[in-house]
Structures are given as structure tokens and as C-alpha cells.
Design an enzyme around this catalytic site. Structure first.
Site, PDB file in Angstrom:
ATOM      1  CB  SER A   1      85.555  74.276  56.515  1.00 55.36           C
ATOM      2  OG  SER A   1      84.179  74.453  56.298  1.00 55.36           O
TER       3      SER A   1
ATOM      4  CG  HIS B   1      82.762  71.236  57.829  1.00 58.99           C
ATOM      5  ND1 HIS B   1      82.707  72.603  57.641  1.00 58.99           N
ATOM      6  CD2 HIS B   1      81.552  70.879  58.332  1.00 58.99           C
ATOM      7  CE1 HIS B   1      81.511  73.048  57.996  1.00 58.99           C
ATOM      8  NE2 HIS B   1      80.799  72.021  58.427  1.00 58.99           N
ATOM      9  CB  SER B   2      82.542  70.954  62.034  1.00 52.12           C
ATOM     10  OG  SER B   2      81.881  71.209  63.256  1.00 52.12           O
ATOM     11  CG  MET B   3      85.749  66.646  65.586  1.00 54.75           C
ATOM     12  SD  MET B   3      85.007  65.090  66.135  1.00 54.75           S
ATOM     13  CE  MET B   3      85.282  64.068  64.669  1.00 54.75           C
TER      14      MET B   3
END
Length: 258
Positions: free
Chosen positions: A117, A89-91
Site C-alpha cells: 500500500s 504501507h509505504s516503507m
């Protein structure tokens, strides 16, 4: 605890597929405890603990996404013929992408699936992103905007003194990341995004299709950057169903080799 990097919070069946779960900037392995609980015992979740937080807080925060991926790969347990997927997720989505490339290049067999994500495609850079250079007040403001950190922690000076160095280091790694030209996975991708994410548009998320030679599916959920918390049941069902299909294929392949 398997090693400094890997946390297994819940048991799984001996032949269950594995899901390597990579946290967001400033995040830690327990973020995925609810996911591990929901998927047990059908999927074994290996939640990754980055340096610079919680029990690893005295370790330096990695300076780049590539450094993280390089360190995580040898820390993972042998696959033992199990299907292995990655969720970031993200990073963590960038780390997932780089880790997937390394698995395909170095182990001869990559992940069976990548779930990415809350992050635009690796090749898309946004000019002027310098959150890691903000003062502490600016960095805290960005964390409030993303709505992924407990407000009580953001109002606690002692807690902030512990978490801000990791958050700043993670943002530095993300904002200085450059995608290698021509890096494409063979693995199928599922891209998850929130329709009101302030940092990732639907078009930015759809551009992940450029980064695999396999199929790429975009799934959009109502919500902002941390939509996956509000829609945890739907995300769990998506992962479970996808990995169940891979597990069935893996069982058939093992039977054919006997």
C-alpha cells in the site's frame, strides 16, 4: 506482547489466518490497532514494532530495509499450518516485499498473499530523494505534506525530539534501498494506492506486477498517501475476503493430508 517485534492487540480463532502488518516510515505497531480490532477474531493481526520508537525508542533505528526484514523473520511465530499474509504501507510495503522473499527462500513456503500500500514498485527509484538529509524543519514539512502524523505532535517540541530520529532513520532506509535484480515473489499481490498520492502515481503502483510470478491486482482509492485511514472499512473488507479464500483452501489442503 509476543517479543520485542510482535504485538497482538486482539484475540483470534486458533486456526485463523495471520496477517503480518508493517508500518510506514515513522510509524509504530499501534497504527494497526483499528485493523486488528476490525479483523478479530477472523484474522490474527501481528503488528510489527520497529526499533527506535515508543517502548523501543532507546534502540538504534535499523539502517536498511534488508536489516529490518532479516530481523523480523525469526521473530515471527511458527505458522502451524496457518495461512500467513503480509500487509505493508509505504516503507512497510518495501519491508513486506523483502520479508516475503525471505520467507519463500528460507522457510520453503512463502506468504499466501502480499498487500502493498502507498508505495511505488521496489525497482522504481526516484532521483534526488534526500528527505533524510533535510534539517528538522524540512523533515517536519515533509511529514505535514504526507498528512500521516497528528498535527499536535508536529507542534510539540518534546514529542518531536522523540519521533524525529526514527522518522529520519526510516527515510534513510527507504531512500538508500536498492531492489535486488531479479527478485520476484511467487505470492499473489494486491496493490493499494490513493489516486492523489503525492509520491506514488497509479503507474508506479501498477509496476509492482513486475515483482511476482503470481497474479497482481491494483486497487485505487480516492485520497492521498494515507487513503487507507479514510477508507478503512473498504480495506478491511478487501483483506477479510481475500484471506477467507486462502483459509478455505488451507482447510481443504489439511483435510486432504489426513
Amino acid at each position: 506482547m509476543d517479543n520485542l517485534w510482535v504485538r497482538r492487540f486482539r484475540p483470534a480463532a486458533p486456526d485463523a489466518p495471520r496477517l503480518v502488518a508493517l508500518p510506514h516510515a515513522g510509524g509504530s505497531a499501534p497504527f494497526y490497532l483499528p485493523l486488528a480490532t476490525a479483523l478479530s477474531p477472523d484474522v490474527e493481526v501481528l503488528s510489527i514494532q520497529y526499533p527506535g520508537r515508543q517502548e523501543r525508542r532507546r534502540e538504534p533505528v535499523p539502517g536498511s530495509i534488508s536489516e529490518l526484514a532479516d530481523a523480523i523473520l525469526p521473530a515471527l511465530p511458527p505458522a502451524d499450518d496457518r495461512p500467513v499474509a503480509i500487509f505493508g504501507h509505504s516503507m512497510g510495503a518495501l519491508v513486506a516485499y523483502e520479508l516475503g522473499l525471505r520467507m519463500e527462500a528460507q522457510t520453503g513456503g512463502g506468504p499466501v498473499h502480499l498487500f502493498v500500500s502507498g508505495r511505488r514498485a521496489p525497482s522504481l527509484r526516484r532521483a534526488g530523494e534526500q528527505v533524510h538529509l533535510l534539517d528538522d524543519a524540512g523533515l517536519i514539512g515533509e511529514m505535514r505534506r504526507m498528512r500521516g502524523t497528528d498535527e499536535r505532535a508536529l507542534d510539540d517540541p518534546e514529542m518531536l525530539a522523540v519521533i524525529l530520529p526514527a522518522v529520519r532513520g526510516d527515510y534513510r532506509a527507504v531512500e538508500t534501498y536498492q531492489c535486488a535484480s531479479g527478485g520476484r515473489l511467487r505470492s499473489p499481490l494486491t496493490v493499494l494506492t490513493g489516486d492523489a498520492d503525492p509520491v506514488t502515481s497509479t503507474a508506479d503502483a501498477a509496476a509492482w506486477a513486475r515483482h511476482t510470478t503470481g497474479p497482481c491486482e491494483l486497487r485505487t482509492f480516492p485520497g492521498g498517501h494515507f487513503f487507507l485511514v479514510d477508507h478503512a472499512a473498504a480495506v478491511v473488507a478487501l483483506i477479510r475476503n481475500t484471506l477467507a479464500a486462502h483459509a478455505t483452501s488451507s482447510v481443504r489442503a489439511r483435510a486432504a493430508r489426513r
